[in-house]
Design an enzyme around this catalytic site. Structure first.
Site, PDB file in Angstrom:
ATOM      1  N   ASN A  85       2.328  -5.066  -2.189  1.00  0.00           N
ATOM      2  CA  ASN A  85       1.689  -5.812  -3.291  1.00  0.00           C
ATOM      3  C   ASN A  85       0.163  -5.823  -3.167  1.00  0.00           C
ATOM      4  O   ASN A  85      -0.542  -5.844  -4.159  1.00  0.00           O
ATOM      5  CB  ASN A  85       2.254  -7.228  -3.491  1.00  0.00           C
ATOM      6  CG  ASN A  85       2.821  -7.844  -2.256  1.00  0.00           C
ATOM      7  OD1 ASN A  85       2.503  -7.404  -1.168  1.00  0.00           O
ATOM      8  ND2 ASN A  85       3.650  -8.840  -2.417  1.00  0.00           N
ATOM      9  N   CYS A  86      -0.331  -5.771  -1.922  1.00  0.00           N
ATOM     10  CA  CYS A  86      -1.791  -5.789  -1.757  1.00  0.00           C
ATOM     11  C   CYS A  86      -2.429  -4.485  -2.247  1.00  0.00           C
ATOM     12  O   CYS A  86      -3.640  -4.426  -2.477  1.00  0.00           O
ATOM     13  CB  CYS A  86      -2.145  -6.041  -0.289  1.00  0.00           C
ATOM     14  SG  CYS A  86      -1.317  -7.503   0.363  1.00  0.00           S
ATOM     15  N   LYS A  98     -26.418  -6.691  21.667  1.00  0.00           N
ATOM     16  CA  LYS A  98     -26.055  -8.089  21.416  1.00  0.00           C
ATOM     17  C   LYS A  98     -25.332  -8.085  20.069  1.00  0.00           C
ATOM     18  O   LYS A  98     -25.971  -7.980  19.015  1.00  0.00           O
ATOM     19  CB  LYS A  98     -27.310  -8.960  21.310  1.00  0.00           C
ATOM     20  CG  LYS A  98     -28.023  -9.164  22.627  1.00  0.00           C
ATOM     21  CD  LYS A  98     -29.324  -9.894  22.384  1.00  0.00           C
ATOM     22  CE  LYS A  98     -30.093 -10.036  23.678  1.00  0.00           C
ATOM     23  NZ  LYS A  98     -31.525 -10.259  23.456  1.00  0.00           N
ATOM     24  N   THR A 108      13.637 -26.089   6.316  1.00  0.00           N
ATOM     25  CA  THR A 108      13.400 -26.998   5.188  1.00  0.00           C
ATOM     26  C   THR A 108      14.094 -28.323   5.501  1.00  0.00           C
ATOM     27  O   THR A 108      14.593 -28.515   6.623  1.00  0.00           O
ATOM     28  CB  THR A 108      13.984 -26.405   3.894  1.00  0.00           C
ATOM     29  OG1 THR A 108      15.408 -26.341   4.059  1.00  0.00           O
ATOM     30  CG2 THR A 108      13.423 -25.017   3.612  1.00  0.00           C
ATOM     31  N   TYR A 164     -19.537  -1.815  22.611  1.00  0.00           N
ATOM     32  CA  TYR A 164     -20.822  -1.453  22.009  1.00  0.00           C
ATOM     33  C   TYR A 164     -21.166   0.023  22.195  1.00  0.00           C
ATOM     34  O   TYR A 164     -21.082   0.565  23.292  1.00  0.00           O
ATOM     35  CB  TYR A 164     -21.968  -2.287  22.604  1.00  0.00           C
ATOM     36  CG  TYR A 164     -23.320  -1.672  22.313  1.00  0.00           C
ATOM     37  CD1 TYR A 164     -23.779  -1.582  20.995  1.00  0.00           C
ATOM     38  CD2 TYR A 164     -24.093  -1.111  23.316  1.00  0.00           C
ATOM     39  CE1 TYR A 164     -24.971  -0.959  20.697  1.00  0.00           C
ATOM     40  CE2 TYR A 164     -25.306  -0.493  23.024  1.00  0.00           C
ATOM     41  CZ  TYR A 164     -25.745  -0.411  21.727  1.00  0.00           C
ATOM     42  OH  TYR A 164     -26.914   0.207  21.429  1.00  0.00           O
TER      43      TYR A 164
HETATM   44  P1  FAD Z   1       6.300 -12.002  -2.010  1.00  0.00           P
HETATM   45  O1  FAD Z   1       5.840 -10.908  -1.138  1.00  0.00           O
HETATM   46  O2  FAD Z   1       5.614 -12.174  -3.306  1.00  0.00           O
HETATM   47  O3  FAD Z   1       7.841 -11.791  -2.262  1.00  0.00           O
HETATM   48  C1  FAD Z   1       8.571 -12.710  -3.012  1.00  0.00           C
HETATM   49  C2  FAD Z   1       9.686 -11.979  -3.736  1.00  0.00           C
HETATM   50  O4  FAD Z   1      10.698 -12.906  -4.015  1.00  0.00           O
HETATM   51  C3  FAD Z   1       9.234 -11.423  -5.081  1.00  0.00           C
HETATM   52  O5  FAD Z   1       9.342 -10.010  -5.087  1.00  0.00           O
HETATM   53  C4  FAD Z   1      10.186 -12.079  -6.084  1.00  0.00           C
HETATM   54  O6  FAD Z   1      10.647 -11.172  -7.055  1.00  0.00           O
HETATM   55  C5  FAD Z   1      11.336 -12.526  -5.215  1.00  0.00           C
HETATM   56  N1  FAD Z   1      12.037 -13.688  -5.739  1.00  0.00           N
HETATM   57  C6  FAD Z   1      11.516 -14.886  -6.089  1.00  0.00           C
HETATM   58  N2  FAD Z   1      12.484 -15.717  -6.496  1.00  0.00           N
HETATM   59  C7  FAD Z   1      13.647 -15.027  -6.407  1.00  0.00           C
HETATM   60  C8  FAD Z   1      14.998 -15.350  -6.688  1.00  0.00           C
HETATM   61  N3  FAD Z   1      15.364 -16.541  -7.136  1.00  0.00           N
HETATM   62  N4  FAD Z   1      15.923 -14.396  -6.486  1.00  0.00           N
HETATM   63  C9  FAD Z   1      15.582 -13.188  -6.019  1.00  0.00           C
HETATM   64  N5  FAD Z   1      14.312 -12.834  -5.732  1.00  0.00           N
HETATM   65  C10 FAD Z   1      13.368 -13.737  -5.926  1.00  0.00           C
HETATM   66  N6  FAD Z   1      -2.648 -10.939   0.627  1.00  0.00           N
HETATM   67  C11 FAD Z   1      -3.490 -10.567   1.608  1.00  0.00           C
HETATM   68  O7  FAD Z   1      -3.468 -11.156   2.686  1.00  0.00           O
HETATM   69  N7  FAD Z   1      -4.367  -9.535   1.424  1.00  0.00           N
HETATM   70  C12 FAD Z   1      -4.424  -8.840   0.262  1.00  0.00           C
HETATM   71  O8  FAD Z   1      -5.215  -7.891   0.128  1.00  0.00           O
HETATM   72  C13 FAD Z   1      -3.566  -9.234  -0.793  1.00  0.00           C
HETATM   73  N8  FAD Z   1      -3.606  -8.595  -1.984  1.00  0.00           N
HETATM   74  C14 FAD Z   1      -2.742  -8.980  -2.971  1.00  0.00           C
HETATM   75  C15 FAD Z   1      -2.785  -8.321  -4.191  1.00  0.00           C
HETATM   76  C16 FAD Z   1      -1.921  -8.683  -5.200  1.00  0.00           C
HETATM   77  C17 FAD Z   1      -1.996  -7.978  -6.516  1.00  0.00           C
HETATM   78  C18 FAD Z   1      -0.958  -9.708  -4.980  1.00  0.00           C
HETATM   79  C19 FAD Z   1       0.009 -10.096  -6.066  1.00  0.00           C
HETATM   80  C20 FAD Z   1      -0.919 -10.377  -3.779  1.00  0.00           C
HETATM   81  C21 FAD Z   1      -1.801 -10.023  -2.771  1.00  0.00           C
HETATM   82  N9  FAD Z   1      -1.796 -10.683  -1.538  1.00  0.00           N
HETATM   83  C22 FAD Z   1      -2.665 -10.306  -0.551  1.00  0.00           C
HETATM   84  C23 FAD Z   1      -0.881 -11.806  -1.293  1.00  0.00           C
HETATM   85  C24 FAD Z   1       0.373 -11.333  -0.571  1.00  0.00           C
HETATM   86  O9  FAD Z   1       0.907 -10.257  -1.255  1.00  0.00           O
HETATM   87  C25 FAD Z   1       1.337 -12.490  -0.495  1.00  0.00           C
HETATM   88  O10 FAD Z   1       0.728 -13.524   0.239  1.00  0.00           O
HETATM   89  C26 FAD Z   1       2.639 -12.112   0.167  1.00  0.00           C
HETATM   90  O11 FAD Z   1       3.239 -11.028  -0.467  1.00  0.00           O
HETATM   91  C27 FAD Z   1       3.580 -13.318   0.166  1.00  0.00           C
HETATM   92  O12 FAD Z   1       4.796 -12.970   0.715  1.00  0.00           O
HETATM   93  P2  FAD Z   1       6.106 -13.723   0.269  1.00  0.00           P
HETATM   94  O13 FAD Z   1       7.217 -13.087   1.012  1.00  0.00           O
HETATM   95  O14 FAD Z   1       5.907 -15.164   0.374  1.00  0.00           O
HETATM   96  O15 FAD Z   1       6.248 -13.402  -1.278  1.00  0.00           O
END
Ligand code: FAD
Length: 551
Positions: free
Chosen positions: A41-42, A426, A265, A418
């Site tokens: 996603n990043c 430094k 939780t 360095y």
């Molecule tokens: P996610 O990786 O978002 O995964 C959650 C998944 O759960 C989703 O795919 C969703 O479809 C699924 N889901 C939700 N509810 C349900 C359900 N009820 N049933 C089935 N599936 C479900 N972070 C950084 O540190 N550096 C970066 O450069 C950076 N760039 C980013 C760029 C973008 C465009 C985006 C959107 C995010 C970025 N992030 C970045 C943030 C990072 O991607 C997120 O912090 C991280 O992916 C969170 O992980 P997660 O597992 O919590 O959620």
């Protein structure tokens, strides 16, 4: 053991693969609503911009590859719609067929992420947000035909999107309701970012909100109409807690799923990680929403350890983050000055402007670093960095120092790698430690850019110890010019009352302050970060600062 994981990207997939490495016999099922798992996603904004040309480069794994290597049962295009906590069942719907199935679990991990905030602006349905591969496809299709774009929101995803749209040749405007982009930065640190955005060709509207989205434009609160074939809404994200709430799990005060130190939780069989949960702030232990990939991945790994009976220690989070903005690196960790001030916490701020590596070696870039320190304990409270290169390394070293409990003074004595093409003998991190030690020991007290006017009103003399050329290029009103090399011969011009010294960045100022203090001036302070920080902090009231100086 049956383990069901909801969400198959950062936290969820990290948990799944770690768990498999720890437990070959567990039945691990991953339920993912979108059509893809374990995607980058990043990297999505960079595919929109064409920097990452191949779409499949974003797809790190497939259900088939995960089944082959990790024996994971990955259900993409499936949504978890209900959790029966008494019977420990998750009801899953196949989004293509509508068929439902109950999956039993001994342990359930929620990693559903965060969803983009979509404020109720008239016309918001035309705005695109970027969260997954499907969103990216829609954005790429829209960007192909767009000549103009408006990005709503100046956070890190909004700025990455703006950079990529400009990269595609689209005339792009960023609209940010507050008076700065990148909220984690303090105002004097963000000024170079504002200038870089504008220099790169994007229009930047600060302090203006989008009030309506039309067919091919947006209206601002200022009344302006901005052309927008494409509108990107990147106003922030909120934890995806719908399922957790419906299940009756406790939600914390910040609106994320409440968890304990082992990611449980309020139901001991249900764990939660990633963007959806409230983390523990690394500084004060308060609940924090920090939607970052590193945190989600670490938590995913950690929760797998807990489920496999190998608990560790949750350190809490400092929100260490970095973003590239039109060639600038912007990185932060811990608390900023705004937050410390609002919380009434005492702090010492330190600004430096070092080069990324030895100035005599080609390619050195300037950077601005800021360190925030507890004046009582010398604990590092936070850091920020902005520059063309080398910022990532410095903020990572400071983040590591914070995790290890090192003090600001300890930074002075860090043994860091360095050679001239990489650093200075430094290192900038050592230099922050020197300034911290000098300020803490009272060797050279400092004054901040925002305290200067009051000090001068109270009678302090401001002495500019730069060269005449620098002074001509831009000077602080009311300052007297005595270049540092002439100071010892012109002492009679310096009144014995309170004196503030300044140079370009604070280094010559420190030398001059030491001269005066050793020769009988007992109220001498060095302007922290020098003219450069002062100019950045006051630029909205005075004039454009010149930030990339070295001396
Ligand atoms: P996610 O990786 O978002 O995964 C959650 C998944 O759960 C989703 O795919 C969703 O479809 C699924 N889901 C939700 N509810 C349900 C359900 N009820 N049933 C089935 N599936 C479900 N972070 C950084 O540190 N550096 C970066 O450069 C950076 N760039 C980013 C760029 C973008 C465009 C985006 C959107 C995010 C970025 N992030 C970045 C943030 C990072 O991607 C997120 O912090 C991280 O992916 C969170 O992980 P997660 O597992 O919590 O959620």
């Amino acid at each position: 053991m049956n383990v069901v994981i909801i969400g198959g990207v950062a936290g969820g997939m990290s948990a799944a693969t770690r768990l498999r490495r720890l437990d070959e016999s567990a039945r691990i099922t991953i339920v993912e609503r979108s059509g893809y798992v374990s995607f980058a996603n990043c990297g999505l904004p960079y595919h929109v911009g064409g920097v990452i040309e191949r779409r499949d480069a974003l797809l790190l794994q497939t259900p088939a590859s995960l089944a082959a290597r990790f024996r994971l049962d990955v259900r993409v295009g499936h949504e978890a719609i209900r959790i029966d906590r008494d019977r420990r069942l998750v009801t899953v719907r196949d989004l293509a067929t509508g068929a439902q199935e109950d999956l039993p679990y001994d342990a359930l991990i929620l990693s559903p992420g965060a969803s983009p905030v979509r404020p109720p602006i008239p016309g918001i349905e035309r705005a695109l947000s970027l969260r997954n591969v499907e969103d990216t496809d829609a954005m790429v299709a829209a960007a192909r035909v767009a000549r103009t774009a408006v990005v709503i929101g100046g956070g890190f995803i909004g700025l990455e999107m703006a950079e990529n749209l400009v990269h595609r040749g689209i005339a792009t405007t960023i609209v940010e309701a507050t008076d700065q982009v990148m909220a984690p930065l303090d105002p004097e640190m963000v000024e170079p970012v504002h200038r870089r955005i504008r220099k790169a060709g994007a229009a930047l509207h600060l302090g203006a909100a989008v009030t309506a989205i039309g067919e091919d434009d947006v209206t601002l609160s200022t009344g302006e109409l901005i052309p927008a074939d494409l509108v990107v809404a990147s106003i922030g994200v909120r934890p995806e807690t719908g399922l957790a709430k419906a299940t009756g799990l406790a939600i914390g005060p910040r609106g994320g799923i409440a968890i304990d130190g082992e990611f449980r939780t309020s139901d001991p069989h249900i764990f939660a990680v990633g963007d959806a949960v409230e983390k523990r702030d690394g500084l004060d232990g308060s609940e924090a929403l920090i939607p970052l990939a590193n945190t989600a991945n670490r938590q995913g790994r950690f929760v797998a350890d807990v489920i496999a009976g190998r608990p560790g220690t949750d350190r809490g989070v400092n929100g260490t983050a970095i973003v590239g903005i039109f060639g600038l690196q912007v990185a932060t960790t811990g608390w900023n000055e705004k937050r410390l001030r609002a919380a009434g916490r005492p702090y010492l701020a330190i600004h430096t402007h070092p080069g990324s590596h030895a100035g005599y070696y080609p390619g050195a870039g300037g950077m601005a670093l800021k360190l925030l320190v507890d004046p009582e304990t010398d604990r590092i409270l936070g850091a920020q960095g902005v520059g063309t290169s080398g910022v990532d390394k410095r903020i990572d070293v400071i983040a590591t120092a914070m995790a290890g409990g090192l003090t600001a003074g300890d930074l002075a004595d860090l043994e860091l790698a360095y050679a001239p093409q990489f650093s200075s003998a430094k290192d900038p991190v050592n230099m922050l430690g020197y300034v911290a030690l000098n300020a803490r020991s009272g060797l050279t007290p400092t004054i901040q850019w925002h305290e200067l006017a009051a000090a001068m009103d109270a009678g302090a003399t401001l002495v500019d110890v730069r060269d005449p050329g620098e002074h001509r290029h831009g000077a602080i009103p009311g300052s007297m010019l005595i270049p540092v090399n002439e100071l010892r011969d012109r002492l009679d011009e310096v009144p014995k009352g309170p004196v503030v010294i300044h140079c370009a960045v604070g280094v010559r100022g420190h030398t001059a302050a030491r001269i005066l203090r050793q020769l009988g001036w007992d109220d001498v302070r060095n302007l922290d970060g020098g003219y450069t920080t002062w100019a950045a902090g006051t630029s909205r009231h005075f004039h454009r600062p010149r930030l990339e100086q070295t001396g």
